[in-house]
Motif scaffolding. Structure first.
Motif, PDB file in Angstrom:
ATOM      1  N   ASN A  80       0.799  -1.224   0.000  1.00 40.51           N
ATOM      2  CA  ASN A  80       0.000   0.000   0.000  1.00 40.51           C
ATOM      3  C   ASN A  80       0.832   1.275   0.000  1.00 40.51           C
ATOM      4  O   ASN A  80       0.319   2.347  -0.329  1.00 40.51           O
ATOM      5  CB  ASN A  80      -0.941   0.010   1.210  1.00 40.51           C
ATOM      6  N   ARG A  83       3.208   3.639  -4.914  1.00 40.94           N
ATOM      7  CA  ARG A  83       2.381   4.123  -6.016  1.00 40.94           C
ATOM      8  C   ARG A  83       3.085   3.793  -7.333  1.00 40.94           C
ATOM      9  O   ARG A  83       4.313   3.828  -7.412  1.00 40.94           O
ATOM     10  CB  ARG A  83       2.179   5.631  -5.916  1.00 40.94           C
ATOM     11  N   GLU A 119      -4.883   6.294  -6.572  1.00 41.53           N
ATOM     12  CA  GLU A 119      -6.200   5.658  -6.541  1.00 41.53           C
ATOM     13  C   GLU A 119      -6.015   4.141  -6.533  1.00 41.53           C
ATOM     14  O   GLU A 119      -5.254   3.602  -7.334  1.00 41.53           O
ATOM     15  CB  GLU A 119      -7.023   6.082  -7.758  1.00 41.53           C
ATOM     16  N   TYR A 120      -6.708   3.470  -5.623  1.00 44.65           N
ATOM     17  CA  TYR A 120      -6.610   2.017  -5.551  1.00 44.65           C
ATOM     18  C   TYR A 120      -7.299   1.377  -6.760  1.00 44.65           C
ATOM     19  O   TYR A 120      -8.382   1.808  -7.164  1.00 44.65           O
ATOM     20  CB  TYR A 120      -7.253   1.487  -4.269  1.00 44.65           C
ATOM     21  N   MET A 121      -6.673   0.338  -7.297  1.00 47.73           N
ATOM     22  CA  MET A 121      -7.196  -0.378  -8.455  1.00 47.73           C
ATOM     23  C   MET A 121      -7.242  -1.876  -8.189  1.00 47.73           C
ATOM     24  O   MET A 121      -6.486  -2.401  -7.362  1.00 47.73           O
ATOM     25  CB  MET A 121      -6.321  -0.107  -9.684  1.00 47.73           C
ATOM     26  N   ASP A 122      -8.105  -2.558  -8.912  1.00 45.77           N
ATOM     27  CA  ASP A 122      -8.232  -4.005  -8.785  1.00 45.77           C
ATOM     28  C   ASP A 122      -7.173  -4.720  -9.615  1.00 45.77           C
ATOM     29  O   ASP A 122      -6.561  -4.140 -10.524  1.00 45.77           O
ATOM     30  CB  ASP A 122      -9.617  -4.474  -9.262  1.00 45.77           C
ATOM     31  N   ASN A 224     -11.892  -0.715 -11.073  1.00 44.69           N
ATOM     32  CA  ASN A 224     -11.938  -0.452  -9.632  1.00 44.69           C
ATOM     33  C   ASN A 224     -13.332  -0.694  -9.058  1.00 44.69           C
ATOM     34  O   ASN A 224     -13.740  -0.042  -8.098  1.00 44.69           O
ATOM     35  CB  ASN A 224     -11.481   0.970  -9.329  1.00 44.69           C
ATOM     36  N   SER A 226     -14.400  -3.936  -8.201  1.00 39.66           N
ATOM     37  CA  SER A 226     -14.366  -5.235  -7.510  1.00 39.66           C
ATOM     38  C   SER A 226     -15.111  -6.320  -8.285  1.00 39.66           C
ATOM     39  O   SER A 226     -15.625  -7.273  -7.687  1.00 39.66           O
ATOM     40  CB  SER A 226     -14.935  -5.114  -6.088  1.00 39.66           C
ATOM     41  N   SER A 299      -9.592  -6.920  -4.931  1.00 39.64           N
ATOM     42  CA  SER A 299      -9.970  -5.513  -4.824  1.00 39.64           C
ATOM     43  C   SER A 299      -8.855  -4.681  -4.194  1.00 39.64           C
ATOM     44  O   SER A 299      -8.130  -5.156  -3.317  1.00 39.64           O
ATOM     45  CB  SER A 299     -11.246  -5.377  -3.992  1.00 39.64           C
ATOM     46  N   ASP A 300      -8.727  -3.444  -4.669  1.00 37.32           N
ATOM     47  CA  ASP A 300      -7.764  -2.489  -4.088  1.00 37.32           C
ATOM     48  C   ASP A 300      -6.378  -3.111  -3.940  1.00 37.32           C
ATOM     49  O   ASP A 300      -5.723  -3.004  -2.907  1.00 37.32           O
ATOM     50  CB  ASP A 300      -8.252  -2.002  -2.724  1.00 37.32           C
ATOM     51  N   TRP A 302      -3.558  -2.527  -5.787  1.00 33.68           N
ATOM     52  CA  TRP A 302      -2.384  -1.698  -6.060  1.00 33.68           C
ATOM     53  C   TRP A 302      -2.799  -0.236  -6.192  1.00 33.68           C
ATOM     54  O   TRP A 302      -3.969   0.083  -6.371  1.00 33.68           O
ATOM     55  CB  TRP A 302      -1.655  -2.171  -7.317  1.00 33.68           C
ATOM     56  N   ASN A 303      -1.790   0.645  -6.118  1.00 30.17           N
ATOM     57  CA  ASN A 303      -2.015   2.090  -6.127  1.00 30.17           C
ATOM     58  C   ASN A 303      -1.568   2.710  -7.444  1.00 30.17           C
ATOM     59  O   ASN A 303      -0.382   2.633  -7.799  1.00 30.17           O
ATOM     60  CB  ASN A 303      -1.208   2.743  -4.999  1.00 30.17           C
TER      61      ASN A 303
END
Length: 312
Positions: A80, A83, A119-122, A224, A226, A299-300, A302-303
């Motif tokens: 986390n 980035r 922003e977090y991505m799947d 993003n 899920s 879900s979430d 990587w950044n």
């Protein structure tokens, strides 16, 4: 240790990434650590090593194609504090059609000097009996994977690359495999029942809409939300496949009855034939008849480095 790491794949885009880096490297007003990839999997090793080495905020910038991005993200799942910023410099660049990428050096410099936003991505996963693969764009089995494998391992590719005509090899093998490819069958498994699909050309599971250098195979996919989307192409004549092929670039193929799309968090399939597989356009495995394969969304995972406003 610098908190900015730049990873360049100089051969990406038939040397496009190298040219871009040469034009940018002396115009970056911040300190960074530079790596140039030397072998397949090198970007994964670099990104994971740096993510493990420090818990301080870290920005890793990828300069390359979808394969380079795939490698870097495969090494950063769950970190986390890291980035990932991307400069698309490959041939297909499907990643950049959906995700934010730095298109100019001014955008990159502004982000590094002024912003820390992300922003977090799947991330999608494919699990076999013995391995687990990650994909940020898409993965699947069948005709498309066979074409990519044959083209990437062709002696023609290097020769055409030297002439700047590398994409032609994919067209040549697409036509060839259209007449040689043996369609397959599989079963989609869920808790209630089993749905069998016959006469299948290919199945693709998507985390974002695009694959194959701009084909909008899964128009409803969001990276993003899920969820992942399964596209099945079956019971389709060769002549109609060629016709529908052109509509895929505009996402209009979903209107045909031979194209089925399903959305879920997870898909488990049982393959009945030996078929080529891919993840993000790279060979993954040959399926084993009778074996099961599970696609799942993380879900979430990587950044994505992304400026907070549209002005960037």
């Amino acid at each position: 240790m610098n908190n900015v790491v730049i990873i360049v794949n100089e051969v990406a885009g038939q040397g496009r990434a190298k040219k871009l880096w040469e034009s940018w490297k002396d115009r970056l007003p911040f300190s960074f650590t530079l790596f140039k990839t030397e072998y397949s999997g090198h970007a994964t090793a670099i990104s994971k090593e740096y993510a493990d080495a420090s818990q301080e905020p870290l920005l890793i910038i990828a300069i390359g194609g979808d394969g380079t991005i795939h490698e870097i993200l495969s090494g950063l799942i769950g970190y986390n504090h890291v980035r990932v910023g991307v400069v698309s410099a490959g041939s297909g660049n499907d990643f950049g059609r959906t995700f934010f990428v730095f298109k100019t050096i001014e955008q990159l410099n502004e982000y590094v000097l002024e912003f820390q936003s992300s922003e977090y991505m799947d991330m999608g996963t494919l699990k076999t009996n013995s391995e687990k693969f990650h994909f940020v764009n898409n993965a699947g089995f069948g005709f498309d994977a066979h074409v990519v494998y044959a083209a990437n391992n062709s002696s023609w590719k290097k020769w055409l690359n030297r002439l700047g005509l590398g994409k032609l090899v994919y067209i040549l093998y697409l036509v060839k495999e259209l007449f040689c490819f043996q369609k397959f069958s599989f079963s989609l498994l869920n808790k209630e029942d089993e749905i069998k699909f016959e006469d299948v050309w290919f199945i693709t599971v998507c985390n974002q809409p695009y694959f194959g250098g701009g084909m909008k195979i899964s128009p409803s996919s969001l990276p993003n939300d899920s969820l992942i989307e399964l596209t099945i192409v079956h019971h389709l004549k060769k002549t109609k496949l060629l016709f529908i092929f052109g509509t895929v670039f505009f996402g209009k193929h979903t209107a045909y009855k031979e194209i089925k799309q399903i959305q879920a968090k997870e898909f488990t399939i049982q393959m009945n034939d030996e078929v080529y597989g891919h993840v993000d356009g790279e060979f993954s495995c040959m399926t084993t008849p009778g074996s099961t394969y599970t696609f799942k969304v993380e879900s979430d995972a990587w950044n994505l480095a992304k400026p907070p406003s549209k002005r960037s």
